[in-house]
Design a protein around this motif. Structure first.
Motif, mmCIF file in Angstrom:
data_model
loop_
_atom_site.group_PDB
_atom_site.id
_atom_site.type_symbol
_atom_site.label_atom_id
_atom_site.label_comp_id
_atom_site.label_asym_id
_atom_site.label_seq_id
_atom_site.Cartn_x
_atom_site.Cartn_y
_atom_site.Cartn_z
ATOM 1 N N THR A 57 -10.468 0.269 11.807
ATOM 2 C CA THR A 57 -11.123 0.229 10.495
ATOM 3 C C THR A 57 -10.118 0.585 9.406
ATOM 4 O O THR A 57 -10.252 1.572 8.698
ATOM 5 N N THR A 58 -9.083 -0.215 9.291
ATOM 6 C CA THR A 58 -8.075 -0.009 8.262
ATOM 7 C C THR A 58 -8.567 -0.625 6.957
ATOM 8 O O THR A 58 -8.916 -1.806 6.924
ATOM 9 N N PRO A 59 -8.622 0.154 5.878
ATOM 10 C CA PRO A 59 -9.098 -0.410 4.614
ATOM 11 C C PRO A 59 -8.089 -1.414 4.045
ATOM 12 O O PRO A 59 -6.885 -1.241 4.166
ATOM 13 N N VAL A 60 -8.608 -2.441 3.437
ATOM 14 C CA VAL A 60 -7.774 -3.456 2.809
ATOM 15 C C VAL A 60 -7.560 -3.054 1.357
ATOM 16 O O VAL A 60 -8.517 -2.876 0.604
ATOM 17 N N VAL A 61 -6.310 -2.894 0.972
ATOM 18 C CA VAL A 61 -5.973 -2.475 -0.383
ATOM 19 C C VAL A 61 -5.293 -3.642 -1.087
ATOM 20 O O VAL A 61 -4.291 -4.163 -0.603
ATOM 21 N N PRO A 62 -5.832 -4.094 -2.228
ATOM 22 C CA PRO A 62 -5.189 -5.193 -2.942
ATOM 23 C C PRO A 62 -3.850 -4.759 -3.546
ATOM 24 O O PRO A 62 -3.653 -3.580 -3.859
ATOM 25 N N ALA A 63 -2.959 -5.711 -3.677
ATOM 26 C CA ALA A 63 -1.648 -5.419 -4.250
ATOM 27 C C ALA A 63 -1.791 -5.101 -5.729
ATOM 28 O O ALA A 63 -2.599 -5.706 -6.433
ATOM 29 N N LYS A 64 -1.014 -4.166 -6.202
ATOM 30 C CA LYS A 64 -1.048 -3.781 -7.617
ATOM 31 C C LYS A 64 -0.041 -4.620 -8.389
ATOM 32 O O LYS A 64 1.100 -4.792 -7.973
ATOM 33 N N LEU A 65 -0.475 -5.159 -9.515
ATOM 34 C CA LEU A 65 0.414 -5.904 -10.389
ATOM 35 C C LEU A 65 0.784 -5.014 -11.563
ATOM 36 O O LEU A 65 -0.095 -4.479 -12.244
ATOM 37 N N PRO A 66 2.063 -4.874 -11.839
ATOM 38 C CA PRO A 66 2.452 -4.035 -12.973
ATOM 39 C C PRO A 66 2.095 -4.722 -14.297
ATOM 40 O O PRO A 66 2.060 -5.949 -14.399
ATOM 41 N N LEU A 67 1.820 -3.907 -15.299
ATOM 42 C CA LEU A 67 1.455 -4.421 -16.617
ATOM 43 C C LEU A 67 2.574 -5.269 -17.210
ATOM 44 O O LEU A 67 2.311 -6.232 -17.918
ATOM 45 N N LYS A 68 3.805 -4.932 -16.905
ATOM 46 C CA LYS A 68 4.944 -5.710 -17.421
ATOM 47 C C LYS A 68 4.923 -7.153 -16.921
ATOM 48 O O LYS A 68 5.448 -8.040 -17.567
ATOM 49 N N ALA A 69 4.331 -7.386 -15.767
ATOM 50 C CA ALA A 69 4.261 -8.746 -15.222
ATOM 51 C C ALA A 69 3.118 -9.533 -15.843
ATOM 52 O O ALA A 69 3.185 -10.762 -15.940
ATOM 53 N N ILE A 70 2.065 -8.859 -16.278
ATOM 54 C CA ILE A 70 0.886 -9.533 -16.811
ATOM 55 C C ILE A 70 0.954 -9.708 -18.329
ATOM 56 O O ILE A 70 0.476 -10.705 -18.864
#
Length: 73
Positions: free
Chosen positions: A11-24
């Motif tokens: 039961t490993t939780p799925v963590v979405p990748a974080k996008l840095p604000l500088k990229a967005i």
């Protein structure tokens, strides 16, 4: 013959990748400016503030004006 589906045991939780604000941020600014230009052409490109002479742009965006609630005639 019944098929059985194997159930995952971990039961490993799925963590979405974080996008840095500088990229967005550059893309957000680009699309924000693009939408403001589009909004200008749909909402105000006629009359005293028109960039182009004639009614060509007005006719191209005529239905979009009504869809967004801008009066034009």
């Amino acid at each position: 013959m019944a098929q059985t589906v194997a159930q995952p045991t971990a039961t490993t939780p799925v963590v979405p990748a974080k996008l840095p604000l500088k990229a967005i941020a550059p893309w957000a600014v680009f699309f924000g400016v693009l939408m403001m230009i589009l909004l200008y052409f749909v909402g105000a490109e006629q009359g005293a503030t028109s960039v182009f002479n004639g009614t060509g742009v007005h006719e191209w965006v005529h239905d979009a004006r009504h869809l967004l609630g801008f009066p034009c005639h």
